[in-house]
Motif scaffolding. Structure first.
Motif, PDB file in Angstrom:
ATOM      1  N   ASN A 127       0.823  -1.216   0.000  1.00 14.97           N
ATOM      2  CA  ASN A 127       0.000   0.000   0.000  1.00 14.97           C
ATOM      3  C   ASN A 127       0.857   1.267   0.000  1.00 14.97           C
ATOM      4  O   ASN A 127       0.604   2.210   0.739  1.00 14.97           O
ATOM      5  CB  ASN A 127      -0.938   0.007   1.220  1.00 14.97           C
ATOM      6  N   ARG A 128       1.871   1.288  -0.837  1.00 12.49           N
ATOM      7  CA  ARG A 128       2.777   2.429  -0.845  1.00 12.49           C
ATOM      8  C   ARG A 128       2.782   3.046  -2.241  1.00 12.49           C
ATOM      9  O   ARG A 128       3.030   2.362  -3.227  1.00 12.49           O
ATOM     10  CB  ARG A 128       4.199   1.960  -0.491  1.00 12.49           C
ATOM     11  N   VAL A 129       2.481   4.319  -2.303  1.00 11.58           N
ATOM     12  CA  VAL A 129       2.405   4.971  -3.599  1.00 11.58           C
ATOM     13  C   VAL A 129       3.805   5.247  -4.140  1.00 11.58           C
ATOM     14  O   VAL A 129       4.793   5.184  -3.429  1.00 11.58           O
ATOM     15  CB  VAL A 129       1.622   6.295  -3.500  1.00 11.58           C
ATOM     16  N   GLY A 130       3.861   5.564  -5.424  1.00  7.28           N
ATOM     17  CA  GLY A 130       5.146   5.799  -6.057  1.00  7.28           C
ATOM     18  C   GLY A 130       5.605   7.235  -5.933  1.00  7.28           C
ATOM     19  O   GLY A 130       4.886   8.095  -5.438  1.00  7.28           O
ATOM     20  N   THR A 131       6.784   7.480  -6.396  1.00  2.00           N
ATOM     21  CA  THR A 131       7.503   8.753  -6.494  1.00  2.00           C
ATOM     22  C   THR A 131       8.459   8.959  -5.317  1.00  2.00           C
ATOM     23  O   THR A 131       8.053   8.974  -4.161  1.00  2.00           O
ATOM     24  CB  THR A 131       6.587   9.978  -6.598  1.00  2.00           C
ATOM     25  N   VAL A 132       9.716   9.126  -5.672  1.00  2.00           N
ATOM     26  CA  VAL A 132      10.745   9.528  -4.713  1.00  2.00           C
ATOM     27  C   VAL A 132      11.195  10.922  -5.122  1.00  2.00           C
ATOM     28  O   VAL A 132      11.767  11.098  -6.197  1.00  2.00           O
ATOM     29  CB  VAL A 132      11.940   8.561  -4.718  1.00  2.00           C
ATOM     30  N   ASN A 133      10.899  11.902  -4.301  1.00  2.00           N
ATOM     31  CA  ASN A 133      11.346  13.272  -4.547  1.00  2.00           C
ATOM     32  C   ASN A 133      12.516  13.588  -3.621  1.00  2.00           C
ATOM     33  O   ASN A 133      12.410  13.404  -2.401  1.00  2.00           O
ATOM     34  CB  ASN A 133      10.222  14.278  -4.303  1.00  2.00           C
ATOM     35  N   ILE A 134      13.607  14.064  -4.196  1.00  2.00           N
ATOM     36  CA  ILE A 134      14.814  14.383  -3.430  1.00  2.00           C
ATOM     37  C   ILE A 134      15.153  15.853  -3.626  1.00  2.00           C
ATOM     38  O   ILE A 134      15.247  16.335  -4.763  1.00  2.00           O
ATOM     39  CB  ILE A 134      15.999  13.506  -3.886  1.00  2.00           C
ATOM     40  N   ALA A 176      11.904  12.512  -8.963  1.00  2.00           N
ATOM     41  CA  ALA A 176      12.495  13.804  -9.325  1.00  2.00           C
ATOM     42  C   ALA A 176      13.603  14.156  -8.342  1.00  2.00           C
ATOM     43  O   ALA A 176      13.547  13.800  -7.159  1.00  2.00           O
ATOM     44  CB  ALA A 176      11.443  14.906  -9.339  1.00  2.00           C
ATOM     45  N   VAL A 177      14.613  14.849  -8.841  1.00  2.00           N
ATOM     46  CA  VAL A 177      15.761  15.279  -8.039  1.00  2.00           C
ATOM     47  C   VAL A 177      15.994  16.762  -8.266  1.00  2.00           C
ATOM     48  O   VAL A 177      15.946  17.233  -9.412  1.00  2.00           O
ATOM     49  CB  VAL A 177      17.037  14.506  -8.415  1.00  2.00           C
ATOM     50  N   THR A 178      16.264  17.485  -7.188  1.00  2.00           N
ATOM     51  CA  THR A 178      16.676  18.881  -7.279  1.00  2.00           C
ATOM     52  C   THR A 178      17.891  19.082  -6.389  1.00  2.00           C
ATOM     53  O   THR A 178      17.861  18.722  -5.215  1.00  2.00           O
ATOM     54  CB  THR A 178      15.566  19.836  -6.831  1.00  2.00           C
ATOM     55  N   VAL A 179      18.962  19.620  -6.953  1.00  4.47           N
ATOM     56  CA  VAL A 179      20.175  19.940  -6.193  1.00  4.47           C
ATOM     57  C   VAL A 179      20.387  21.447  -6.268  1.00  4.47           C
ATOM     58  O   VAL A 179      20.375  22.023  -7.365  1.00  4.47           O
ATOM     59  CB  VAL A 179      21.406  19.205  -6.752  1.00  4.47           C
ATOM     60  N   LEU A 180      20.570  22.079  -5.113  1.00  4.75           N
ATOM     61  CA  LEU A 180      20.776  23.527  -5.048  1.00  4.75           C
ATOM     62  C   LEU A 180      22.110  23.827  -4.396  1.00  4.75           C
ATOM     63  O   LEU A 180      22.599  23.059  -3.558  1.00  4.75           O
ATOM     64  CB  LEU A 180      19.660  24.199  -4.262  1.00  4.75           C
ATOM     65  N   CYS A 181      22.705  24.956  -4.777  1.00  2.00           N
ATOM     66  CA  CYS A 181      23.973  25.388  -4.201  1.00  2.00           C
ATOM     67  C   CYS A 181      24.058  26.906  -4.298  1.00  2.00           C
ATOM     68  O   CYS A 181      23.248  27.536  -4.997  1.00  2.00           O
ATOM     69  CB  CYS A 181      25.144  24.731  -4.938  1.00  2.00           C
ATOM     70  N   PRO A 182      25.013  27.536  -3.603  1.00  2.77           N
ATOM     71  CA  PRO A 182      25.177  28.984  -3.733  1.00  2.77           C
ATOM     72  C   PRO A 182      25.407  29.392  -5.184  1.00  2.77           C
ATOM     73  O   PRO A 182      26.031  28.655  -5.961  1.00  2.77           O
ATOM     74  CB  PRO A 182      26.402  29.275  -2.866  1.00  2.77           C
ATOM     75  N   ALA A 183      24.888  30.547  -5.543  1.00  2.00           N
ATOM     76  CA  ALA A 183      25.030  31.032  -6.918  1.00  2.00           C
ATOM     77  C   ALA A 183      26.370  31.721  -7.156  1.00  2.00           C
ATOM     78  O   ALA A 183      26.747  31.961  -8.304  1.00  2.00           O
ATOM     79  CB  ALA A 183      23.888  31.992  -7.249  1.00  2.00           C
ATOM     80  N   ASP A 184      27.097  32.038  -6.081  1.00  2.35           N
ATOM     81  CA  ASP A 184      28.366  32.734  -6.204  1.00  2.35           C
ATOM     82  C   ASP A 184      29.500  31.880  -5.659  1.00  2.35           C
ATOM     83  O   ASP A 184      29.288  30.926  -4.908  1.00  2.35           O
ATOM     84  CB  ASP A 184      28.318  34.057  -5.434  1.00  2.35           C
ATOM     85  N   GLY A 185      30.713  32.253  -6.028  1.00  3.88           N
ATOM     86  CA  GLY A 185      31.881  31.546  -5.529  1.00  3.88           C
ATOM     87  C   GLY A 185      32.624  30.825  -6.643  1.00  3.88           C
ATOM     88  O   GLY A 185      32.147  30.710  -7.773  1.00  3.88           O
ATOM     89  N   ASP A 186      33.799  30.346  -6.305  1.00  3.50           N
ATOM     90  CA  ASP A 186      34.617  29.598  -7.246  1.00  3.50           C
ATOM     91  C   ASP A 186      33.975  28.236  -7.479  1.00  3.50           C
ATOM     92  O   ASP A 186      33.840  27.446  -6.541  1.00  3.50           O
ATOM     93  CB  ASP A 186      36.026  29.423  -6.680  1.00  3.50           C
ATOM     94  N   PRO A 187      33.560  27.907  -8.701  1.00  5.74           N
ATOM     95  CA  PRO A 187      32.804  26.680  -8.912  1.00  5.74           C
ATOM     96  C   PRO A 187      33.643  25.422  -8.785  1.00  5.74           C
ATOM     97  O   PRO A 187      34.718  25.305  -9.385  1.00  5.74           O
ATOM     98  CB  PRO A 187      32.251  26.835 -10.334  1.00  5.74           C
ATOM     99  N   ALA A 188      33.157  24.468  -7.993  1.00  4.74           N
ATOM    100  CA  ALA A 188      33.795  23.153  -7.913  1.00  4.74           C
ATOM    101  C   ALA A 188      33.535  22.416  -9.224  1.00  4.74           C
ATOM    102  O   ALA A 188      32.419  22.433  -9.738  1.00  4.74           O
ATOM    103  CB  ALA A 188      33.227  22.374  -6.734  1.00  4.74           C
ATOM    104  N   PRO A 189      34.550  21.745  -9.772  1.00  2.67           N
ATOM    105  CA  PRO A 189      34.392  21.156 -11.097  1.00  2.67           C
ATOM    106  C   PRO A 189      33.741  19.786 -11.114  1.00  2.67           C
ATOM    107  O   PRO A 189      33.311  19.329 -12.182  1.00  2.67           O
ATOM    108  CB  PRO A 189      35.838  21.064 -11.601  1.00  2.67           C
TER     109      PRO A 189
END
Length: 227
Positions: A127-134, A176-189
């Motif tokens: 009885n468990r519905v689908g979708t994993v949101n991260i 669905a997946v969403t990853v957020l990070c600061p918009a400024d700074g030296d970008p990690a590659p």
């Protein structure tokens, strides 16, 4: 910084339907597969909304925009939908990375599944519905390639957790997946699972999905014995 989510509700069909809302202290760079605000861009908020299993709208982005407007969420944001009760959100942190997951595993599938889906891909749950949101927050600026890699890393960690839960699957058809990070700074590659930020991201996602799915699924091996 992405603040901890707050829980609110909306009236629908005589019921109070829960929603989770994250607000950013400053605009964040985001990448993801959400119906609203997916892709790569600057975002100010995230919304994860429970919908009934009878949900049949074919305009989820417009629906999420309506929900966001009703909550007073201004500017660009990310909107997610799920049949899971979002009050069951699981939060985990690792070395500065924070992850929140709502885990529904009612329709587990292999990513490379034959068509049509076989019955084995539709069993193994109670009885468990689908979708994993991260939803994940990384406290350092990621370059564009690292952002894309971070989505892959989170997805691999989710699949690992689902496998460890005993399901013959890599996810559900609507994850669905969403990853957020600061918009400024030296970008990690890099954002892969052995990179400076990908490694804690993988561990946090794995822990959240494993905890969210624990006790909600019956492993396929047990289904076979019962059948």
């Amino acid at each position: 910084m992405l603040n901890e989510p707050f829980l609110t509700t909306r009236p629908e069909a005589g019921s109070a339907i829960p929603l989770l809302v994250w607000r950013a202290e400053a605009p964040l760079l985001a990448v993801g597969s959400a119906p609203l605000g997916g892709g790569i861009g600057v975002r100010r908020w995230v919304l994860n909304a429970t919908v009934p299993m009878s949900y049949d709208r074919d305009d989820p982005a417009d629906h999420l925009a309506e929900l966001a407007g009703g909550l007073g969420l201004a500017g660009p944001g990310v909107g997610l939908l799920t049949g899971v009760d979002v009050t069951e959100v699981v939060a985990r942190a690792d070395d500065g990375v924070r992850v929140w997951a709502t885990v529904g595993l009612g329709t587990p599938v292999w990513a490379a599944a034959p068509a049509p889906a076989t019955p084995a891909q539709r069993v193994g749950t109670v009885n468990r519905v689908g979708t994993v949101n991260i939803v994940a927050y990384v406290p350092a600026r990621l370059g564009d390639a690292a952002l894309v890699n971070a989505v892959a890393t989170a997805t691999e960690a989710k699949a690992q957790a689902i496998w460890e839960l005993g399901l013959p699957a890599t996810g559900t058809p609507t994850d669905a997946v969403t990853v957020l990070c600061p918009a400024d700074g030296d970008p990690a590659p890099y954002g892969g699972p052995r990179s400076a930020w990908g490694a804690p991201l993988a561990r946090a996602v794995h822990a959240a999905v494993l905890a969210g799915g624990a006790g909600t699924v019956v492993p396929w091996s047990e289904q076979r014995r019962a059948g």
